[in-house]
Structures are given as structure tokens and as C-alpha cells.
Design an enzyme around this catalytic site. Sequence first.
Site, short mmCIF file in Angstrom:
data_model
loop_
_atom_site.label_atom_id
_atom_site.label_comp_id
_atom_site.label_asym_id
_atom_site.label_seq_id
_atom_site.Cartn_x
_atom_site.Cartn_y
_atom_site.Cartn_z
CB SER A 179 8.25 40.99 -7.03
OG SER A 179 8.55 41.20 -8.38
CE LYS A 187 7.08 34.87 -18.85
NZ LYS A 187 7.31 36.32 -18.73
CG HIS A 227 4.27 32.87 -15.22
ND1 HIS A 227 5.57 32.81 -14.80
CD2 HIS A 227 4.12 34.11 -15.77
CE1 HIS A 227 6.18 33.95 -15.10
NE2 HIS A 227 5.32 34.75 -15.69
CG PHE A 286 9.63 43.80 -15.97
CD1 PHE A 286 8.42 43.13 -16.07
CD2 PHE A 286 10.79 43.05 -15.86
CE1 PHE A 286 8.38 41.74 -16.07
CE2 PHE A 286 10.75 41.66 -15.86
CZ PHE A 286 9.54 41.01 -15.96
NE ARG A 299 12.64 37.36 -5.88
CZ ARG A 299 12.46 38.59 -6.35
NH1 ARG A 299 11.54 38.82 -7.29
NH2 ARG A 299 13.19 39.60 -5.92
CB THR A 337 12.94 38.46 -17.18
OG1 THR A 337 11.53 38.53 -16.96
CG2 THR A 337 13.33 39.29 -18.38
CD1 TRP A 338 19.43 36.79 -14.49
CD2 TRP A 338 18.74 36.51 -12.37
NE1 TRP A 338 20.54 36.82 -13.67
CE2 TRP A 338 20.14 36.64 -12.37
CE3 TRP A 338 18.08 36.32 -11.15
CZ2 TRP A 338 20.90 36.61 -11.19
CZ3 TRP A 338 18.83 36.29 -9.97
CH2 TRP A 338 20.22 36.43 -10.00
CG PHE A 359 18.83 44.09 -11.01
CD1 PHE A 359 17.57 43.65 -11.40
CD2 PHE A 359 18.96 45.38 -10.52
CE1 PHE A 359 16.46 44.47 -11.30
CE2 PHE A 359 17.85 46.21 -10.41
CZ PHE A 359 16.60 45.75 -10.80
CE LYS A 409 7.07 40.57 -11.52
NZ LYS A 409 7.12 40.90 -13.01
NE ARG A 461 9.65 45.48 -7.06
CZ ARG A 461 9.96 45.41 -5.76
NH1 ARG A 461 9.86 46.49 -5.01
NH2 ARG A 461 10.35 44.27 -5.22
N GLY A 468 15.44 43.74 -7.85
CA GLY A 468 16.31 42.59 -8.14
C GLY A 468 17.12 42.12 -6.94
S1 PPS Z 1 7.49 37.80 -14.77
O1 PPS Z 1 6.69 38.99 -15.13
O2 PPS Z 1 6.70 36.91 -13.90
O3 PPS Z 1 8.02 37.08 -15.93
O4 PPS Z 1 8.68 38.36 -13.90
P1 PPS Z 1 10.05 37.61 -13.56
O5 PPS Z 1 11.03 37.88 -14.62
O6 PPS Z 1 9.79 36.20 -13.17
O7 PPS Z 1 10.49 38.33 -12.22
C1 PPS Z 1 10.75 39.71 -12.14
C2 PPS Z 1 11.62 39.91 -10.91
O8 PPS Z 1 12.94 39.44 -11.20
C3 PPS Z 1 13.84 40.54 -11.04
N1 PPS Z 1 14.96 40.39 -11.99
C4 PPS Z 1 16.23 40.16 -11.61
N2 PPS Z 1 16.78 39.99 -10.39
C5 PPS Z 1 18.14 39.79 -10.34
N3 PPS Z 1 18.93 39.78 -11.44
C6 PPS Z 1 18.42 39.96 -12.66
N4 PPS Z 1 19.23 39.96 -13.73
C7 PPS Z 1 17.01 40.16 -12.79
N5 PPS Z 1 16.18 40.36 -13.86
C8 PPS Z 1 14.95 40.51 -13.34
C9 PPS Z 1 12.99 41.75 -11.30
O9 PPS Z 1 13.61 42.93 -10.85
C10 PPS Z 1 11.73 41.38 -10.53
O10 PPS Z 1 11.93 41.39 -9.12
P2 PPS Z 1 11.68 42.66 -8.17
O11 PPS Z 1 11.81 42.13 -6.76
O12 PPS Z 1 10.31 43.17 -8.46
O13 PPS Z 1 12.76 43.64 -8.49
#
Ligand code: PPS
Length: 295
Positions: free
Chosen positions: A138, A106, A108, A255, A130, A52-53, A229, A48, A257, A259
Site C-alpha cells: 500500500s 491523527k 503517524h 488513495f 496492519r 482514514t477508515w 470500503f 497505510k 486502492r 482495501g
Molecule cells: S494514510 O495515508 O497513511 O493515512 O492511509 P491509511 O488511511 O492509513 O491507509 C490507507 C489504506 O487503507 C485502505 N482503506 C480501507 N480498507 C478497508 N475499508 C475501508 N473503509 C478503508 N478505507 C481505506 C486503503 O484502501 C489503503 O489500503 P490499500 O491496501 O492501499 O487499498
Amino acid sequence: MEQIEDGSRPPLVSVKGIPLIKYFAESIELLKNFQVWPDDVLISTYPKSGTTWVSEILDMIYHGGDQEKCQRAPIYDRVPFLEFKAPGSRSGMETLQEIPAPRILKTHLPLSLLPQALLDRKIKIIYVARNAKDVAVSYFNFYKMAKVHPDPGTWEEFLETFMTGKVAYGSWYQHVLEWQELSKRHPVLYLFYEDMKKDPKREIQKITEFVGQSLPEDILDRIVQQTSFKKMKENPMANYTTVPNGIMDHSISPFMRKGTTGDWKNTFTVAQNERFDADYEKKMAGSDLHFDMEL
Ligand code: PPS
């Protein structure tokens, strides 16, 4: 194909003292035979934290900002998740067999469970950290929607589980610290989610240079825009809506949520925040890692 039943939620399994999702724990032994390629790049994060970003960003960098090429498959097929395994789904190791070089991987995993070959071969690693409070919130929402996790219980209960490192992948504190330590002796680009929120272009530029590429300004701007996001939330190849409902139920919590940075304030009570801060100080004592808790 075997499908995960709603509510199956197997208990976590401990591997070398690290609690893992039951299915992922089954991969650890197989991962020891993992064949590293010299141009592999590994994206490593505590869950989290922006995996993915950064995955989408790096795939776009490799494809010169070409949106169509980055629409070729869901993110988990473009960026294999090394330890992933779940009934009815292709494992990370299987996905790996099907993608060409240069591969983006990827994980973790904490260092104690990472395939040694990645370290021995000095594979480039992009680590994203983070702040712990946003991660905890998250993760709580993710536990609810992703049914490979045990039931998180109440937020109060989950926060305790998080603080004591009994969640999947163990302690956030240990993870961010040990990967920072690794960066002193291994090619690791250590990034912060909050910096990416503040200045995505600067952080994308850092990633581009780290992987030995260079891109013109207009392409960098396009990548910033396409990996916002809002764009990623709408993008079925990035937002995990292609995962079967029995594994991820987006009606419980999407997923993609919120961001944002600082969303933890909507969930933590004042008392929880004070207790968390006191415990955080002890666990992070002596560390120079600084996290923005809000922007
Ligand atoms: S995982 O399942 O561990 O691989 O998840 P991960 O991708 O590491 O983290 C998911 C959180 O990242 C937010 N997210 C983003 N934030 C900003 N910009 C972009 N483009 C973006 N893409 C994914 C996602 O919404 C999750 O955070 P929360 O706080 O739950 O929204």
C-alpha cells in the site's frame, strides 16, 4: 498560493533519526507547543494501516451515525493530521484551530516525536496496526501517487527501503512494537486492520465503548455500512479526491486502492517473500504481536 510542482518529491529529512517528509519535518518543532484538550482522542498508526477508515468510523460515532453531518468537510479537515504541512495547503496545526471539541486527531509519528503533552495528559489513543506486507505494498503505491514523498524506485528497491526503515516515519517494526508497549501504561485501544475486515461491527463497538459512548444496534449497523470500503471509495469527503492533483495523483493509484487483506501476494515474488519472512522473524523476535497475512 504556492503549488507543489509535479515531480517535486523532496528527499526525506531525518528528525532525531526518523526519516520524515520534508514539509512534515518542519512541523515537529511547532508541535511542541500543541495545546491538548482533555477530551481529545488521538488516532495513531504507521502509514497505510487504516487511519482514514478509523477516522471516518469515529467521526460517525461522535455524530450518532448521521451521514449528513459527516459530509460537512473532507476527512483531513474533520480529523486534523497533526504533523501535516505542504505548500499551498492548510497545515494540521492550522486546521486544529478551527474545529470544536471533542476533537479527533491523527498522527503517524513514532513515540520519540510525539508531542509530550498528549502522553502527560493521558489522552485516549486508538492505535491501528496492519500486517507489514500489505502495508509495504500500500505504501509503495501511495509513494507513487502522493508527491510529497521521494520517488519510491522499483518495488524491489522500495521493499528494501521499507525493510531497513528508511521510508517516511521509519521502521514499521519499531512503530507497532513501541505503541504496543505504550498500551501497558497509557489508555491505548490497540486494534488490527485485519480484525476490522473480519468483524467490523465488533471493532466499531470496541471503539464506541473506548470513547465512552453507547449506540443502538441499528446505528452501529449503519456505521458498518457507511464505512465499508466501497462506500468510502465513492465518498469524496473520505477518499482524498479533494486534495490538489499536484499533491495526490489518483490517476497513478487511487488513495482508496483495494482495501483488502492479502493483496501483497499480487506484488511480492516468492523470493522476496522468503527474504521478508526471515528478516521479519528477527525483527519481531520476542514479540507476542500476531498479524493475519490473509483472511
Ligand atoms: S494514510 O495515508 O497513511 O493515512 O492511509 P491509511 O488511511 O492509513 O491507509 C490507507 C489504506 O487503507 C485502505 N482503506 C480501507 N480498507 C478497508 N475499508 C475501508 N473503509 C478503508 N478505507 C481505506 C486503503 O484502501 C489503503 O489500503 P490499500 O491496501 O492501499 O487499498
